[in-house]
Design a protein around this motif. Structure first.
Motif, PDB file in Angstrom:
ATOM      1  N   ARG A 177       1.435   6.686  -6.964  1.00  0.00           N
ATOM      2  CA  ARG A 177       0.379   7.609  -7.348  1.00  0.00           C
ATOM      3  C   ARG A 177       0.824   9.062  -7.185  1.00  0.00           C
ATOM      4  NH1 ARG A 177      -5.061   6.693  -7.795  1.00  0.00           N
ATOM      5  NH2 ARG A 177      -4.341   4.648  -8.480  1.00  0.00           N
ATOM      6  N   MET A 178       1.493   9.369  -6.086  1.00  0.00           N
ATOM      7  CA  MET A 178       1.939  10.742  -5.845  1.00  0.00           C
ATOM      8  C   MET A 178       3.077  11.135  -6.779  1.00  0.00           C
ATOM      9  SD  MET A 178       1.697  10.909  -1.687  1.00  0.00           S
ATOM     10  CE  MET A 178       1.888  12.689  -1.629  1.00  0.00           C
TER      11      MET A 178
ATOM     12  N   TRP B 159       0.841   4.281  -2.827  1.00  0.00           N
ATOM     13  CA  TRP B 159       0.751   5.708  -2.562  1.00  0.00           C
ATOM     14  C   TRP B 159       1.931   6.463  -3.179  1.00  0.00           C
ATOM     15  CZ3 TRP B 159      -3.402   8.117  -1.474  1.00  0.00           C
ATOM     16  CH2 TRP B 159      -4.395   7.560  -0.679  1.00  0.00           C
TER      17      TRP B 159
ATOM     18  N   THR C 253       0.833  -1.203   0.000  1.00  0.00           N
ATOM     19  CA  THR C 253       0.000   0.000   0.000  1.00  0.00           C
ATOM     20  C   THR C 253       0.866   1.251   0.000  1.00  0.00           C
ATOM     21  OG1 THR C 253      -0.198  -0.122   2.419  1.00  0.00           O
ATOM     22  CG2 THR C 253      -1.972  -1.097   1.101  1.00  0.00           C
ATOM     23  N   ARG C 254       1.986   1.212   0.749  1.00  0.00           N
ATOM     24  CA  ARG C 254       2.901   2.355   0.728  1.00  0.00           C
ATOM     25  C   ARG C 254       3.452   2.574  -0.678  1.00  0.00           C
ATOM     26  NH1 ARG C 254       6.823   4.750   4.238  1.00  0.00           N
ATOM     27  NH2 ARG C 254       5.578   4.038   5.994  1.00  0.00           N
TER      28      ARG C 254
ATOM     29  N   PHE D 145       5.060  11.739   4.372  1.00  0.00           N
ATOM     30  CA  PHE D 145       4.602  10.445   4.889  1.00  0.00           C
ATOM     31  C   PHE D 145       5.661   9.801   5.773  1.00  0.00           C
ATOM     32  CE2 PHE D 145       1.927  11.176   1.247  1.00  0.00           C
ATOM     33  CZ  PHE D 145       0.676  10.847   1.731  1.00  0.00           C
TER      34      PHE D 145
END
Length: 293
Positions: free
Chosen positions: A62-63, A59, A55-56, A77
């Motif tokens: 995506r960023m 993210w 999941t990290r 983060f």
């Protein structure tokens, strides 16, 4: 009925990269810069990625695709084990980063639009003429095709770099006159050839130096007469006045493009002129000054 298929608890780096849409090399880089903590290793001493790491990675991917720098992602983060950095703090950090990103995108959009305009001008006016600033290229756009020589464009490009676009736009009058008066172009070619002949084998006190200087002075006088009679000189003065009014700071500094000063820019540009040719140029300038005083 319970499925016999049970997903793995942890996957290898290649499978993690494929799922996320990145590469193993990129994931290793995330580890190196502290963006993604090193995961547990299996019995074969290879990295194994679980749900939290995946999941990290999603993210991060995506960023990064949105244009956020990896350093900013890492700062936003940072998952601290204590309560000093809450989820709300992270949200504020992300919002702040997104504000900066939007400002950067607006600036990039303006830069891209300028580049697009430049490309369109190059396509419309020809690649080399279009490379010059629009202040200069617009003045030359109405000349007949092939009326300008490569040497003419080279000179204008150097003048733009050292003295700026407004001075180059004034210099464009010279090449307009040469392009529209074949007799002047012929005289210019003859004198240029004579100056090039003043190589290192010619002494600075050789009579030919003064003769060529006199020819240069006579030619420049004739060229100025043509420029003035065509109304180009008056238009040049008006153009410079308009530029100075619109750019008062640039007019006061006397600096060249960027942080390079005028004197520095002149010294940086190499000219393979012999001492005799430099002396010829000095003599021609002295004749010009004597005529105007």
């Amino acid at each position: 009925m319970f499925s016999s298929f049970i997903p793995p608890r942890r996957v290898a780096i290649g499978d993690a990269a494929t799922f996320v849409g990145t590469t193993p090399r990129a994931i290793r880089h995330y580890h190196q810069i502290g963006l993604l903590p090193e995961p547990e290793r299996g019995s074969d001493d290879r990295r194994r990625y679980g749900y939290d790491e995946m999941t990290r990675l999603l993210w991060i991917r995506r960023m990064a695709d949105a244009g956020i720098a990896l350093d900013d992602i890492r700062d936003a983060f940072t998952f601290a084990p204590d309560a000093t950095h809450s989820d709300n703090d992270s949200a504020v950090d992300v919002a702040r980063i997104l504000d900066r990103l939007e400002e950067s995108l607006v600036a990039r959009q303006a830069e891209i639009e300028q580049q697009r305009t430049a490309v369109q001008r190059m396509r419309a006016q020809g690649s080399r003429l279009g490379v010059l600033s629009d202040v200069v290229s617009d003045r030359l756009a109405d000349l007949p095709e092939d009326a300008l020589r490569q040497d003419d464009l080279d000179t204008l490009l150097v003048t733009e770099r050292i003295f700026g676009a407004p001075v180059a736009s004034v210099q464009a009058s010279r090449f307009i006159a040469l392009a529209t008066h074949p007799d002047l172009r012929e005289d210019s070619d003859r004198i240029n050839a004579a100056e090039e002949a003043l190589d290192d084998s010619v002494a600075i006190d050789d009579p030919r130096v003064a003769e060529v200087a006199a020819d240069r002075h006579a030619f420049e006088t004739a060229l100025r007469t043509v420029i003035e009679s065509a109304g180009l000189a008056q238009a040049d003065h008006a153009r410079l006045d308009t530029w100075d009014e619109a750019h008062p700071a640039a007019a006061d500094t006397g600096a060249s493009r960027g942080s390079t000063t005028l004197a520095e820019a002149v010294r940086m540009m190499p000219y393979d002129f012999s001492p005799a040719r430099w002396r010829c140029m000095e003599l021609a300038l002295e004749l010009d000054l004597a005529e105007t005083t």
